[in-house]
Design an enzyme around this catalytic site. Structure first.
Site, PDB file in Angstrom:
ATOM      1  N   GLU A 154     -56.870-114.758 -51.348  1.00  0.00           N
ATOM      2  CA  GLU A 154     -55.669-115.195 -52.056  1.00  0.00           C
ATOM      3  C   GLU A 154     -54.498-115.422 -51.105  1.00  0.00           C
ATOM      4  OE1 GLU A 154     -55.073-112.140 -54.961  1.00  0.00           O
ATOM      5  OE2 GLU A 154     -56.592-112.948 -56.306  1.00  0.00           O
ATOM      6  N   SER A 184     -58.171-105.347 -32.353  1.00  0.00           N
ATOM      7  CA  SER A 184     -57.973-105.250 -33.794  1.00  0.00           C
ATOM      8  C   SER A 184     -56.494-104.973 -34.094  1.00  0.00           C
ATOM      9  CB  SER A 184     -58.910-104.179 -34.379  1.00  0.00           C
ATOM     10  OG  SER A 184     -58.981-104.254 -35.773  1.00  0.00           O
ATOM     11  N   HIS A 208     -60.603-109.997 -36.468  1.00  0.00           N
ATOM     12  CA  HIS A 208     -61.831-110.074 -37.279  1.00  0.00           C
ATOM     13  C   HIS A 208     -61.819-111.389 -38.055  1.00  0.00           C
ATOM     14  CE1 HIS A 208     -62.807-105.831 -36.518  1.00  0.00           C
ATOM     15  NE2 HIS A 208     -61.514-105.636 -36.636  1.00  0.00           N
TER      16      HIS A 208
END
Length: 294
Positions: A166, A148, A190
């Protein structure tokens, strides 16, 4: 960077909080599920000392270092490792502490856990700890791993903020310098579950020399020689290549306006597939031959 002798293992994460969090991870005990045990095992087999490896788990990125560290120690114990410890460095002073430097010097594997990658770069960047990490990675059979946030901070350029929905609006994706274990890539984690393809597209459009690497949960890349990549784990690795991009309007539009990009290439790797960062070539894992060999 010279051809490193070490191994770099970057993992997309499995804790359902991941990178880019700003507050305490809610429901931590329920969310700490280490699905990447297959990857952790590969980490051990890539180490020079195998099952006898000394592992330092660096929980600096996490806001709950004690809980995260204990979970990893338990996970490594299940794999037969008896010498895994938590090294929770919280300040730059601690990153220059001779006692912590000595622990790093004796480690076979260093693993950076998830959390906030800006904690990693702001605390470690330019310290004695950071310099020794780079020195050992370049010159020794030494394993550096990150999951991560720990994976996102591994490259020379690092995404530290940006909405998935966005991402292709100019200025939405924020990039800064990482820890520099590998150059000319930018890593997002992820990746599949959180729909972060737009973030890598934007990052590659803004600087096409960087190969975008998107890591799914329980998925990683084993990188040898600084350029030879192998997909490990159960999920997908998405590669975004802007080398042959023909056009983008990223310099012409105003902040907050949509960005156009022409001719980005996308590759998808699953377990055992390999990709060479130098030649930009992919080799598929032959499942039939592997099964016959077994």
């Amino acid at each position: 960077m010279i051809k490193p002798k070490g191994r770099l293992i970057i993992i997309g994460g499995c804790v359902d909080k991941g990178s880019f969090t700003s507050g305490p991870e809610e429901n931590t005990p329920q969310n700490l599920k280490f699905f990447e045990k297959g990857i952790l095992k590969r980490m051990i087999t890539e180490s020079l000392n195998g099952d006898h490896s000394k592992i330092e788990i660096i929980t600096t990125a996490s806001s709950i270092p004690k809980e995260v560290g204990e979970e990893y120690i338990d996970a490594f114990k299940q794999l037969g490792i008896t010498d895994a410890q938590v090294l929770d460095i919280r300040t730059r002073e601690e990153a220059n502490d001779p006692a912590n430097i000595e622990r790093l010097r004796k480690a076979d594997i260093v693993m950076f856990t998830g959390g906030d990658q800006l904690r990693l770069t702001s605390i470690f960047g330019g310290t004695q700890f950071h310099h020794l990490l780079l020195e050992r990675y370049e010159n020794e059979h030494f394993v550096i791993s990150g999951t991560s946030a720990g994976a996102a901070a591994s490259s020379n350029n690092m995404i530290y903020q940006g909405s998935s929905t966005e991402a292709l609006l100019k200025g939405e994706v924020k990039i800064t310098g990482g820890l520099g274990f590998i150059n000319n890539v930018i890593i997002d984690t992820h990746f599949v579950r959180r729909g972060r393809i737009g973030r890598l597209m934007y990052a590659c459009a803004s600087n096409p020399i960087n190969l975008g690497i998107g890591l799914g949960e329980d998925t990683g890349l084993l990188i040898k020689d600084g350029h030879s990549m192998e997909a490990i784990g159960s999920g997908l690795v998405i590669l975004v290549d802007g080398t042959h991009m023909r056009h983008t309007n990223i310099t012409d539009v105003q902040m907050g306006e949509p960005v156009s990009i022409e001719n980005l290439a996308v590759n998808v790797l699953s377990f055992g597939d390999k990709f060479d960062l130098k030649t930009k070539t992919m080799n598929f894992h032959d499942i039939i031959k592997t099964a016959e060999a077994e």
